[in-house]
Design an enzyme around this catalytic site. Structure first.
Site, PDB file in Angstrom:
ATOM      1  N   GLY A 172      33.293  39.944  23.868  1.00 23.34           N
ATOM      2  CA  GLY A 172      34.037  40.125  25.236  1.00 23.34           C
ATOM      3  C   GLY A 172      34.233  38.708  25.727  1.00 23.34           C
ATOM      4  O   GLY A 172      33.370  37.830  25.440  1.00 23.34           O
ATOM      5  N   CYS A 230      30.485  39.984  40.091  1.00 26.04           N
ATOM      6  CA  CYS A 230      30.815  38.668  40.109  1.00 26.04           C
ATOM      7  C   CYS A 230      31.184  38.122  41.489  1.00 26.04           C
ATOM      8  O   CYS A 230      31.192  36.793  41.884  1.00 26.04           O
ATOM      9  CB  CYS A 230      31.860  38.303  39.013  1.00 26.04           C
ATOM     10  SG  CYS A 230      33.126  39.562  38.780  1.00 26.04           S
ATOM     11  N   HIS A 265      36.965  33.527  40.972  1.00 30.06           N
ATOM     12  CA  HIS A 265      36.753  34.207  42.403  1.00 30.06           C
ATOM     13  C   HIS A 265      36.796  33.315  43.432  1.00 30.06           C
ATOM     14  O   HIS A 265      35.879  32.475  43.483  1.00 30.06           O
ATOM     15  CB  HIS A 265      35.947  35.348  42.327  1.00 30.06           C
ATOM     16  CG  HIS A 265      36.152  36.442  41.205  1.00 30.06           C
ATOM     17  ND1 HIS A 265      37.149  36.449  40.489  1.00 30.06           N
ATOM     18  CD2 HIS A 265      35.314  37.485  40.998  1.00 30.06           C
ATOM     19  CE1 HIS A 265      36.965  37.637  39.707  1.00 30.06           C
ATOM     20  NE2 HIS A 265      35.768  38.009  39.984  1.00 30.06           N
TER      21      HIS A 265
HETATM   22  P1  A2P Z   1      34.584  44.966  21.236  1.00 30.58           P
HETATM   23  O1  A2P Z   1      35.366  43.689  21.194  1.00 30.58           O
HETATM   24  O2  A2P Z   1      34.330  45.560  19.906  1.00 30.58           O
HETATM   25  O3  A2P Z   1      35.757  46.164  21.920  1.00 30.58           O
HETATM   26  P2  A2P Z   1      35.443  42.652  27.887  1.00 30.58           P
HETATM   27  O4  A2P Z   1      34.768  42.826  28.912  1.00 30.58           O
HETATM   28  O5  A2P Z   1      36.096  41.427  27.526  1.00 30.58           O
HETATM   29  O6  A2P Z   1      36.461  43.816  27.653  1.00 30.58           O
HETATM   30  O7  A2P Z   1      34.213  42.847  26.674  1.00 30.58           O
HETATM   31  C1  A2P Z   1      33.686  44.065  26.501  1.00 30.58           C
HETATM   32  C2  A2P Z   1      32.818  43.857  25.289  1.00 30.58           C
HETATM   33  O8  A2P Z   1      31.896  44.951  25.391  1.00 30.58           O
HETATM   34  C3  A2P Z   1      33.381  43.596  23.954  1.00 30.58           C
HETATM   35  O9  A2P Z   1      32.314  42.864  23.133  1.00 30.58           O
HETATM   36  C4  A2P Z   1      33.485  45.074  23.349  1.00 30.58           C
HETATM   37  O10 A2P Z   1      33.483  44.919  22.191  1.00 30.58           O
HETATM   38  C5  A2P Z   1      32.068  45.619  23.994  1.00 30.58           C
HETATM   39  N1  A2P Z   1      32.112  46.836  23.933  1.00 30.58           N
HETATM   40  C6  A2P Z   1      33.166  47.782  24.549  1.00 30.58           C
HETATM   41  N2  A2P Z   1      32.710  49.103  24.198  1.00 30.58           N
HETATM   42  C7  A2P Z   1      31.625  49.459  23.526  1.00 30.58           C
HETATM   43  C8  A2P Z   1      30.739  50.119  23.084  1.00 30.58           C
HETATM   44  N3  A2P Z   1      30.962  51.395  23.360  1.00 30.58           N
HETATM   45  N4  A2P Z   1      29.763  49.772  22.229  1.00 30.58           N
HETATM   46  C9  A2P Z   1      29.467  48.471  21.982  1.00 30.58           C
HETATM   47  N5  A2P Z   1      30.182  47.711  22.732  1.00 30.58           N
HETATM   48  C10 A2P Z   1      31.291  47.849  23.252  1.00 30.58           C
END
Ligand code: A2P
Length: 344
Positions: free
Chosen positions: A10, A123, A248
């Site tokens: 992410g 944040c 921000h």
């Molecule tokens: P993925 O890239 O596989 O969706 P952001 O805040 O930029 O949206 O990033 C969210 C982060 O949390 C990403 O790395 C995403 O992985 C991960 N994520 C989202 N849902 C889950 C989940 N159910 N289990 C593990 N990681 C998750």
């Protein structure tokens, strides 16, 4: 030392990975976790793992930035497996057994974790806390009116992408932006932000409660009180999304017990760690920088107990990944690694 990064793909997780490298965090092994969608992908030469009972044990530190529901479901399991968890979501912040830490403001609270979980603040709250603490220590803070100008990146990579995709279609017809804004707004999709964000300002960020405040606004009140140990602090928050990618900004009207002198206030702000004073800071110029910056510091026109200021901080760095890594550094410095597993 084995370190897990959960949410590694992410917007915040990507910055966490970079900071662990750049700050030479003393990890022997780093394991990256994300959702099932990303499992098996190779990032930084490492294969992304799914979260499963057999993959989450044996860590010393786990840095989480994968949203509240993932933290709720998995943080305790990492902690039970021996890790100190530093969580960037809102899942644990108000738990009385979980410290809520801004590294420069209340680092000693790191010792108070009873669950093996430490929370990283929201944040927006985060960047306000540096000048608020600097001034509170001199003058005694009693109230804050805080109006935020929050970047798209506060909603993660999807927030950045949604804004980026809106810019060209709207910029292609400046005449329409000037004469029929509603038609311009309808030309593009929005699912992350509450309205079209490009060339706009959206004064609704999160879910409204019965009193007419959003959950994002309530975080500013509740988290500020906890971090500053001021349970009676009066906070009047308004959170607004603006078409900035990262960074921000918050306009703050702060009331103090003692009358704040401007020179003494500026001296206190300049002396505070990782805080810079500049005349009129902007989020674009401060995106990608570690420090928080405060400007437009001035006495109120009518109330001698009040100072007004404008604070800016990178929401992915100090607002999220940097503070998370700073907390992990505190945990290591204070010898708290390996001592977190709650009694069975
Ligand atoms: P993925 O890239 O596989 O969706 P952001 O805040 O930029 O949206 O990033 C969210 C982060 O949390 C990403 O790395 C995403 O992985 C991960 N994520 C989202 N849902 C889950 C989940 N159910 N289990 C593990 N990681 C998750």
């Amino acid at each position: 030392m084995r370190v897990a990064v959960v949410g590694a793909t992410g917007a915040v997780g990507t910055v966490m990975r970079r900071l662990l490298r750049e700050r030479a965090f003393p990890a022997d092994e780093i394991v990256l976790f994300a959702s099932e969608r990303s499992a098996g992908k190779v990032v930084d030469g490492l294969t992304v793992q799914p979260l499963r009972d057999d993959t989450v044990t044996g860590f010393d530190i786990a840095l989480f930035s994968a949203g509240g529901s993932t933290s709720k479901a998995w943080a305790e399991r990492f902690a039970a497996g021996g890790a100190v968890v530093v969580d960037n979501s809102s899942a644990w912040r108000m738990d009385p057994d979980v410290p809520l830490i801004v590294a420069e403001v209340n680092p000693d609270a790191v010792e108070e974790t009873r669950k093996g979980i430490i929370a990283n603040p929201n944040c927006t709250t985060m960047v306000v806390m540096l000048p608020a603490k600097a001034l509170h220590d001199r003058f005694g803070l009693t109230a804050m009116v805080a109006t935020s100008f929050q970047a798209a990146g506060g909603a993660g990579q999807k927030g950045i992408d949604e804004l980026a995709d809106q810019v060209e279609p709207l910029a292609a017809d400046v005449d329409q932006l000037v004469n029929d804004g509603a038609a311009a707004a309808r030309k593009v999709e929005h699912t992350v932000h509450a309205n079209t964000l490009a060339f706009n300002v959206v004064p609704l960020l999160g879910t409204l409660n019965d009193q007419g405040y959003t959950d994002e606004e309530m975080k500013l009140q509740n988290e500020s009180r906890k971090i500053l140990s001021l349970p009676g602090l009066s906070v009047t928050p308004t959170c607004v999304r603006v078409p900035v990618m990262v960074g921000h900004s918050i306009a703050v009207r702060a009331t103090f017990e003692r009358e704040p002198g401007l020179d003494e206030a500026l001296e206190a702000l300049r002396a505070f760690p990782n805080l810079v004073v500049e005349e009129a800071p902007t989020p674009l110029e401060w995106a990608g920088r570690d420090e928080t910056v405060v400007g437009r510091v001035r006495r109120d026109l009518s109330d001698p107990h009040v100072l007004n200021f404008f604070v800016v901080g990178d929401n992915l760095l100090k607002g999220a990944a940097l503070n998370t890594v700073q907390i992990a550094e505190l945990v290591v410095e204070r010898g708290l690694v390996g001592s977190s597993a709650p009694a069975a």
